[in-house]
Design a protein around this motif. Sequence first.
Motif, PDB file in Angstrom:
ATOM      1  N   PRO A 105       3.784   2.270  14.520  1.00  0.00           N
ATOM      2  CA  PRO A 105       3.424   0.906  14.134  1.00  0.00           C
ATOM      3  C   PRO A 105       3.576   0.689  12.637  1.00  0.00           C
ATOM      4  CG  PRO A 105       1.461   2.188  14.614  1.00  0.00           C
ATOM      5  CD  PRO A 105       2.627   3.057  14.956  1.00  0.00           C
ATOM      6  N   VAL A 106       4.031  -0.515  12.272  1.00  0.00           N
ATOM      7  CA  VAL A 106       4.169  -0.937  10.881  1.00  0.00           C
ATOM      8  C   VAL A 106       3.371  -2.221  10.705  1.00  0.00           C
ATOM      9  CG1 VAL A 106       5.773  -1.612   9.059  1.00  0.00           C
ATOM     10  CG2 VAL A 106       6.483   0.058  10.783  1.00  0.00           C
ATOM     11  N   VAL A 107       2.507  -2.261   9.680  1.00  0.00           N
ATOM     12  CA  VAL A 107       1.675  -3.438   9.453  1.00  0.00           C
ATOM     13  C   VAL A 107       1.759  -3.862   7.997  1.00  0.00           C
ATOM     14  CG1 VAL A 107       0.064  -2.798  11.296  1.00  0.00           C
ATOM     15  CG2 VAL A 107      -0.429  -2.107   8.933  1.00  0.00           C
ATOM     16  N   LYS A 108       1.547  -5.132   7.749  1.00  0.00           N
ATOM     17  CA  LYS A 108       1.447  -5.651   6.390  1.00  0.00           C
ATOM     18  C   LYS A 108      -0.021  -5.699   5.995  1.00  0.00           C
ATOM     19  CE  LYS A 108       2.302  -9.655   3.463  1.00  0.00           C
ATOM     20  NZ  LYS A 108       2.742 -11.070   3.401  1.00  0.00           N
ATOM     21  N   PHE A 109      -0.324  -5.216   4.798  1.00  0.00           N
ATOM     22  CA  PHE A 109      -1.717  -5.174   4.367  1.00  0.00           C
ATOM     23  C   PHE A 109      -2.232  -6.565   4.010  1.00  0.00           C
ATOM     24  CE2 PHE A 109      -5.007  -4.752   1.091  1.00  0.00           C
ATOM     25  CZ  PHE A 109      -5.928  -3.991   1.797  1.00  0.00           C
ATOM     26  N   THR A 110      -3.429  -6.876   4.532  1.00  0.00           N
ATOM     27  CA  THR A 110      -4.132  -8.106   4.141  1.00  0.00           C
ATOM     28  C   THR A 110      -5.525  -7.762   3.643  1.00  0.00           C
ATOM     29  OG1 THR A 110      -4.802  -8.448   6.455  1.00  0.00           O
ATOM     30  CG2 THR A 110      -2.825  -9.613   5.679  1.00  0.00           C
ATOM     31  N   THR A 111      -6.362  -7.183   4.522  1.00  0.00           N
ATOM     32  CA  THR A 111      -7.715  -6.783   4.128  1.00  0.00           C
ATOM     33  C   THR A 111      -8.010  -5.400   4.685  1.00  0.00           C
ATOM     34  OG1 THR A 111      -8.813  -7.659   6.105  1.00  0.00           O
ATOM     35  CG2 THR A 111      -8.468  -9.195   4.255  1.00  0.00           C
ATOM     36  N   ILE A 112      -8.984  -4.740   4.078  1.00  0.00           N
ATOM     37  CA  ILE A 112      -9.384  -3.413   4.562  1.00  0.00           C
ATOM     38  C   ILE A 112      -9.955  -3.513   5.970  1.00  0.00           C
ATOM     39  CG2 ILE A 112     -11.025  -1.525   4.196  1.00  0.00           C
ATOM     40  CD1 ILE A 112     -10.637  -1.902   1.207  1.00  0.00           C
TER      41      ILE A 112
ATOM     42  N   ALA B 180     -13.577   2.823   0.681  1.00  0.00           N
ATOM     43  CA  ALA B 180     -14.120   2.345   1.955  1.00  0.00           C
ATOM     44  C   ALA B 180     -14.059   3.435   3.014  1.00  0.00           C
ATOM     45  CB  ALA B 180     -13.353   1.103   2.409  1.00  0.00           C
ATOM     46  N   ARG B 181     -12.973   4.193   3.027  1.00  0.00           N
ATOM     47  CA  ARG B 181     -12.847   5.298   3.996  1.00  0.00           C
ATOM     48  C   ARG B 181     -13.957   6.326   3.800  1.00  0.00           C
ATOM     49  NH1 ARG B 181      -8.273   9.774   3.144  1.00  0.00           N
ATOM     50  NH2 ARG B 181      -9.576   9.952   1.281  1.00  0.00           N
ATOM     51  N   ASP B 182     -14.199   6.695   2.545  1.00  0.00           N
ATOM     52  CA  ASP B 182     -15.212   7.714   2.273  1.00  0.00           C
ATOM     53  C   ASP B 182     -16.614   7.200   2.585  1.00  0.00           C
ATOM     54  OD1 ASP B 182     -13.132   9.293   1.452  1.00  0.00           O
ATOM     55  OD2 ASP B 182     -13.482   9.005  -0.697  1.00  0.00           O
ATOM     56  N   GLU B 183     -16.877   5.941   2.271  1.00  0.00           N
ATOM     57  CA  GLU B 183     -18.189   5.360   2.559  1.00  0.00           C
ATOM     58  C   GLU B 183     -18.436   5.277   4.061  1.00  0.00           C
ATOM     59  OE1 GLU B 183     -18.426   1.617   0.597  1.00  0.00           O
ATOM     60  OE2 GLU B 183     -18.798   2.493  -1.394  1.00  0.00           O
ATOM     61  N   ALA B 184     -17.378   4.983   4.811  1.00  0.00           N
ATOM     62  CA  ALA B 184     -17.509   4.847   6.264  1.00  0.00           C
ATOM     63  C   ALA B 184     -17.322   6.173   6.992  1.00  0.00           C
ATOM     64  CB  ALA B 184     -16.488   3.833   6.784  1.00  0.00           C
ATOM     65  N   CYS B 185     -17.040   7.248   6.227  1.00  0.00           N
ATOM     66  CA  CYS B 185     -16.825   8.580   6.810  1.00  0.00           C
ATOM     67  C   CYS B 185     -15.713   8.549   7.859  1.00  0.00           C
ATOM     68  CB  CYS B 185     -18.123   9.126   7.416  1.00  0.00           C
ATOM     69  SG  CYS B 185     -19.438   9.344   6.217  1.00  0.00           S
ATOM     70  N   ARG B 186     -14.640   7.833   7.549  1.00  0.00           N
ATOM     71  CA  ARG B 186     -13.498   7.780   8.444  1.00  0.00           C
ATOM     72  C   ARG B 186     -12.599   8.988   8.207  1.00  0.00           C
ATOM     73  NH1 ARG B 186     -12.571   2.738  10.758  1.00  0.00           N
ATOM     74  NH2 ARG B 186     -11.027   3.939  11.923  1.00  0.00           N
ATOM     75  N   GLY B 187     -11.962   9.476   9.275  1.00  0.00           N
ATOM     76  CA  GLY B 187     -11.218  10.724   9.189  1.00  0.00           C
ATOM     77  C   GLY B 187      -9.735  10.592   8.938  1.00  0.00           C
TER      78      GLY B 187
ATOM     79  N   ASN C 127      -6.857   2.456  -3.785  1.00  0.00           N
ATOM     80  CA  ASN C 127      -8.123   2.975  -4.323  1.00  0.00           C
ATOM     81  C   ASN C 127      -9.314   2.407  -3.559  1.00  0.00           C
ATOM     82  OD1 ASN C 127      -6.977   4.597  -6.327  1.00  0.00           O
ATOM     83  ND2 ASN C 127      -6.897   2.905  -7.806  1.00  0.00           N
ATOM     84  N   GLU C 128      -9.233   1.118  -3.220  1.00  0.00           N
ATOM     85  CA  GLU C 128     -10.317   0.513  -2.441  1.00  0.00           C
ATOM     86  C   GLU C 128     -10.371   1.090  -1.028  1.00  0.00           C
ATOM     87  OE1 GLU C 128     -12.764  -1.663  -3.407  1.00  0.00           O
ATOM     88  OE2 GLU C 128     -11.982  -1.018  -5.352  1.00  0.00           O
ATOM     89  N   ILE C 129      -9.222   1.382  -0.438  1.00  0.00           N
ATOM     90  CA  ILE C 129      -9.203   1.999   0.889  1.00  0.00           C
ATOM     91  C   ILE C 129      -9.816   3.392   0.828  1.00  0.00           C
ATOM     92  CG2 ILE C 129      -7.715   2.836   2.749  1.00  0.00           C
ATOM     93  CD1 ILE C 129      -5.750   0.573   1.981  1.00  0.00           C
ATOM     94  N   HIS C 130      -9.483   4.155  -0.214  1.00  0.00           N
ATOM     95  CA  HIS C 130     -10.103   5.467  -0.402  1.00  0.00           C
ATOM     96  C   HIS C 130     -11.629   5.335  -0.409  1.00  0.00           C
ATOM     97  CE1 HIS C 130      -7.035   8.531  -1.102  1.00  0.00           C
ATOM     98  NE2 HIS C 130      -6.319   7.649  -1.762  1.00  0.00           N
TER      99      HIS C 130
ATOM    100  N   ARG D  33      -6.115  10.035   6.959  1.00  0.00           N
ATOM    101  CA  ARG D  33      -5.630  10.489   5.664  1.00  0.00           C
ATOM    102  C   ARG D  33      -4.618   9.493   5.110  1.00  0.00           C
ATOM    103  NH1 ARG D  33      -6.318  15.412   8.390  1.00  0.00           N
ATOM    104  NH2 ARG D  33      -4.218  15.511   9.286  1.00  0.00           N
ATOM    105  N   LEU D  34      -4.708   9.224   3.811  1.00  0.00           N
ATOM    106  CA  LEU D  34      -3.713   8.398   3.148  1.00  0.00           C
ATOM    107  C   LEU D  34      -2.582   9.335   2.747  1.00  0.00           C
ATOM    108  CD1 LEU D  34      -6.037   6.064   1.063  1.00  0.00           C
ATOM    109  CD2 LEU D  34      -5.320   5.904   3.446  1.00  0.00           C
ATOM    110  N   SER D  35      -1.675   9.513   3.681  1.00  0.00           N
ATOM    111  CA  SER D  35      -0.726  10.606   3.622  1.00  0.00           C
ATOM    112  C   SER D  35       0.267  10.498   2.480  1.00  0.00           C
ATOM    113  CB  SER D  35       0.024  10.679   4.961  1.00  0.00           C
ATOM    114  OG  SER D  35       0.922  11.745   4.978  1.00  0.00           O
ATOM    115  N   TYR D  36       0.753   9.278   2.196  1.00  0.00           N
ATOM    116  CA  TYR D  36       1.760   9.137   1.144  1.00  0.00           C
ATOM    117  C   TYR D  36       1.805   7.700   0.661  1.00  0.00           C
ATOM    118  CZ  TYR D  36       6.268   9.044  -1.241  1.00  0.00           C
ATOM    119  OH  TYR D  36       7.259   8.874  -2.172  1.00  0.00           O
ATOM    120  N   LEU D  37       1.766   7.513  -0.678  1.00  0.00           N
ATOM    121  CA  LEU D  37       1.887   6.191  -1.280  1.00  0.00           C
ATOM    122  C   LEU D  37       3.059   6.202  -2.242  1.00  0.00           C
ATOM    123  CD1 LEU D  37       0.922   3.317  -2.124  1.00  0.00           C
ATOM    124  CD2 LEU D  37      -0.470   4.457  -3.878  1.00  0.00           C
TER     125      LEU D  37
END
Length: 296
Positions: free
Chosen positions: A31-38, A69-76, A64-67, A78-82
């Motif tokens: 899947p490919v998505v366009k970013f709008t909101t976290i 939010a991910r850590d705060e929500a304890c989501r598993g 950086n905001e996704i990082h 990975r932001l594999s490559y930017l």
Amino acid sequence: MEFTDSLQPSLSTQPSLSTAATSITSDEQVPVVKFTTIKELFQEINATSSDVLIVSDISPNDVNEIHRARDEACRGFRLSYLEPSTKRLEITIPNSPHEAAHGAIYAFITHKMITMGLASRWKVEGATRYTSTQNNNSEAESDSAGKPIPDRPRNGWPTLVIEAGYSQSLASLRSKMEWWFDASNHEVKIVLLVKANRVQQSILIERWEEGPSTAPRPGATTTRSVTSTIGPNCRQEITITKDTSSSPPQYQVNSTDLVLSFRLLFLREPGPQEGDIVVTTAELQLCAAQIWYDVV
């Protein structure tokens, strides 16, 4: 929306965060998505059955905001490559075969180190975030990684990286392999790629290193060879196929043991009772059994 089988595709703009399917293997859709909101991105991550998600139109500040939010929500995930220049983010959503593909091999590697008395000389890096200031501030999180201590400084790059793919294509994995060598200014010494193919019920393992290598001349005998240009070279290729005609299934390895250079891993010559890390064909068969265990 379609793009070629590479790490840096050309993505067209979409009006909203709607999922598009991109064929990057013969049997999987990414899947490919366009970013709008976290919030909407998290919904897409929850909804996908793929182990990789491509996000377009995204900035480093968004990441950086996704990082956070991910850590705060304890989501598993990975932001594999930017890659900031293309505004493209690759997200890994761990599933059972993906995690087994890198985790099982890494477990055998670290076990060998422990039996050599090297438990205190190796740091497990896991999915640590690495940013390359010399490579457009691109960044990545590996599937598995590690480095020698104290030989490699704090916050230093790993010497070993393992990248796995289930939905992700082999070409995409190879592009990321090239990034690790280049972005680290060649401080990464070995990259293992593990690609599982659900349709063929096979697993391909590639061991990549940098430096000159010799290859037979086309049409020449094995005693005549040429030296390739210095750069990433595939030093070993192993295919593991699943034989479903037997119960339980059997796994055939078409190569010898997987061998990792002690010198490249630990940045020194081996001492007494030390040597290259060898994952045997029998252990590779066990890794394959774990990868396919939960796959129907």
